[in-house]
Design a protein around this motif. Structure first.
Motif, short mmCIF file in Angstrom:
data_model
loop_
_atom_site.label_atom_id
_atom_site.label_comp_id
_atom_site.label_asym_id
_atom_site.label_seq_id
_atom_site.Cartn_x
_atom_site.Cartn_y
_atom_site.Cartn_z
N ALA A 8 0.86 -1.19 0.00
CA ALA A 8 0.00 0.00 0.00
C ALA A 8 0.89 1.23 0.00
O ALA A 8 1.81 1.34 0.81
CB ALA A 8 -0.91 0.00 1.23
N ALA A 9 0.63 2.16 -0.92
CA ALA A 9 1.49 3.33 -1.04
C ALA A 9 0.68 4.54 -1.47
O ALA A 9 -0.28 4.43 -2.23
CB ALA A 9 2.62 3.07 -2.04
N HIS A 15 6.82 7.51 -1.98
CA HIS A 15 6.11 6.33 -1.48
C HIS A 15 6.17 5.18 -2.49
O HIS A 15 6.38 4.03 -2.11
CB HIS A 15 4.65 6.68 -1.19
CG HIS A 15 4.47 7.71 -0.12
ND1 HIS A 15 3.50 8.69 -0.19
CD2 HIS A 15 5.14 7.92 1.03
CE1 HIS A 15 3.58 9.45 0.89
NE2 HIS A 15 4.57 9.02 1.64
N THR A 37 -3.78 1.47 -3.60
CA THR A 37 -3.53 2.89 -3.53
C THR A 37 -4.83 3.63 -3.80
O THR A 37 -5.90 3.02 -3.83
CB THR A 37 -2.42 3.29 -4.52
OG1 THR A 37 -2.06 4.66 -4.31
CG2 THR A 37 -2.85 3.08 -5.96
N GLY A 97 2.73 -1.12 4.27
CA GLY A 97 2.42 0.25 3.90
C GLY A 97 3.66 1.11 3.80
O GLY A 97 4.61 0.94 4.57
N THR A 103 -2.58 4.57 2.50
CA THR A 103 -2.18 3.32 3.17
C THR A 103 -3.03 3.03 4.40
O THR A 103 -3.03 1.91 4.90
CB THR A 103 -0.70 3.37 3.61
OG1 THR A 103 -0.54 4.36 4.64
CG2 THR A 103 0.20 3.72 2.45
N ILE A 119 4.81 -1.32 8.37
CA ILE A 119 4.94 -0.05 7.66
C ILE A 119 6.43 0.21 7.42
O ILE A 119 7.28 -0.24 8.19
CB ILE A 119 4.33 1.13 8.44
CG1 ILE A 119 4.90 1.21 9.87
CG2 ILE A 119 2.82 1.03 8.45
CD1 ILE A 119 4.43 2.43 10.65
#
Length: 375
Positions: A8-9, A15, A37, A97, A103, A119
């Motif tokens: 997830a970015a 990112h 995303t 993330g 995220t 993360i």
């Protein structure tokens, strides 16, 4: 299907680039990678090496008004509902993330569903989205050591991996620094992030105009400028008789770094990581208005090692920059020393190290049983 890792970015290169680097490592190890995303970032993720792209509702906190906070809250709740449905559908072995509000929904959904999660914080100060998630995830991977040292609970699950580099940066890191020779070309690279920084267009040409004619004749400038600034920057250098290539975006920026003698730039985490890995001296101008002052923290790490000089934006004026360029032009040995010190801070295997942690979590391991470098 092989074991699935959901990344997830948020929507910036800072990112997406480390997430892309991790995706390449995990794919090479036989894992399946999906990307979650928001709609904004989806436009920039067309070449991301993922099996599937999942677009979830999300929004950034844009103000403190009730209406603004309500819009953000509604978007995040909607994203969480979508994230829970996504967890049930794709059943990831781990969710990772990389910062930014997009995220938050998938990482919260992973926490609720009991899916191992982590993360990655690229900056020297933890961002707001990651701060929201830090206590819920199983592991915190950091770009800089000591990030969580003031909070024992977070420090207990922090692992220093470094910042994953895109393949182009790893390739550029193999190119040795070639210092300028007296009277020879001085190659200057100027950029200000994925959108360019207006301050670079405002300050650098005026600084060059203050240099002596002999030094101007040596300059070879590559500069990123916003679309609305590109014409005036090009005209300014042409009027000075300075060789310059101006573009709104460089898709080969690591190679441009490797070809430069001196870099003038902002100090995002990705920029600092690539300057360190490639080993190029830099004048860093941290973004002044960031709430977390993350760019200032990033710049300090490289400056403290001797690999960069930091100018606050209030100091970043044409007269001062002209003085710095003149000084460096007269001291090529100083540039070489800075390049060596920058290189000493680089981590070429950060993506592999992060991949080790993610595989460990995906296999049911914990931070306590992980053999990697603690932060």
């Amino acid at each position: 299907m092989s074991e699935l890792v959901l990344l997830a970015a948020g929507g910036t290169g800072g990112h997406l680039f480390p997430a892309e680097a991790l995706a390449g490592v995990l794919s090479a190890r036989g894992l399946t990678v999906d990307l979650a995303t928001d709609a904004r970032a989806a436009h920039y993720a067309g070449h991301f090496p993922a099996r599937e792209l999942h677009v979830l509702p999300a929004d950034t906190v844009r103000g403190r008004s009730a209406a603004s906070l309500a819009r953000t809250g509604i978007a995040l709740v909607s994203g969480l509902v979508s994230g829970l449905a996504l967890m049930r559908r794709v059943k990831p072995a781990c969710v990772v993330g990389f910062g930014g509000y997009p995220t938050v929904p998938p990482l919260l959904a992973a926490s609720i569903c009991g899916v191992p999660s982590a993360i990655h914080e690229a900056n020297g100060v933890m961002g707001r989205a990651n701060r929201m998630l830090a206590r819920r995830v199983a592991a915190i991977a950091t770009g800089f050591p000591g990030l969580c040292r003031t909070d024992p609970m977070l420090d207990a699950k922090a692992v220093w991996t470094g910042n994953p580099l895109r393949p182009a940066a790893v390739a550029a890191a193999a190119i040795p620094y070639d210092p300028p020779v007296p009277g020879g070309p001085l190659k200057l690279l100027v950029f200000g992030g994925s959108q360019g920084a207006r301050v670079m267009s405002d300050v650098v040409p005026d600084a060059v105009a203050r240099l002596g004619a002999d030094l101007r004749a040596r300059l070879d400038i590559v500069q990123q400028a916003r679309e609305e600034d590109a014409a005036r920057v090009t005209a300014a250098y042409a009027a000075l008789g300075v060789r310059a290539e101006i573009r709104t975006f460089f898709d080969d920026l690591p190679a441009r770094m490797a070809a430069s003698h001196l870099v003038v730039s902002r100090s995002g985490a990705g920029t600092v990581a690539e300057l360190s890995a490639i080993g190029r001296p830099a004048i860093l101008v941290p973004l002044p208005h960031a709430l977390d002052q993350d760019q200032a923290a990033n710049a300090r790490t490289l400056a403290d090692a001797g690999g960069a000089k930091v100018l606050r934006q209030v100091e970043f004026e044409p007269e001062r920059l002209a003085l710095e360029i003149h000084t460096f032009a007269d001291e090529p040995n100083a540039l070489t020393q800075m390049a060596d010190k920058a290189k000493s801070q680089g981590l070429l295997d950060a993506a592999e190290r992060l991949g080790d942690l993610v595989q460990h979590l995906a296999g049911g391991g914990t931070v306590k049983t992980f053999k990697g470098m603690r932060a």
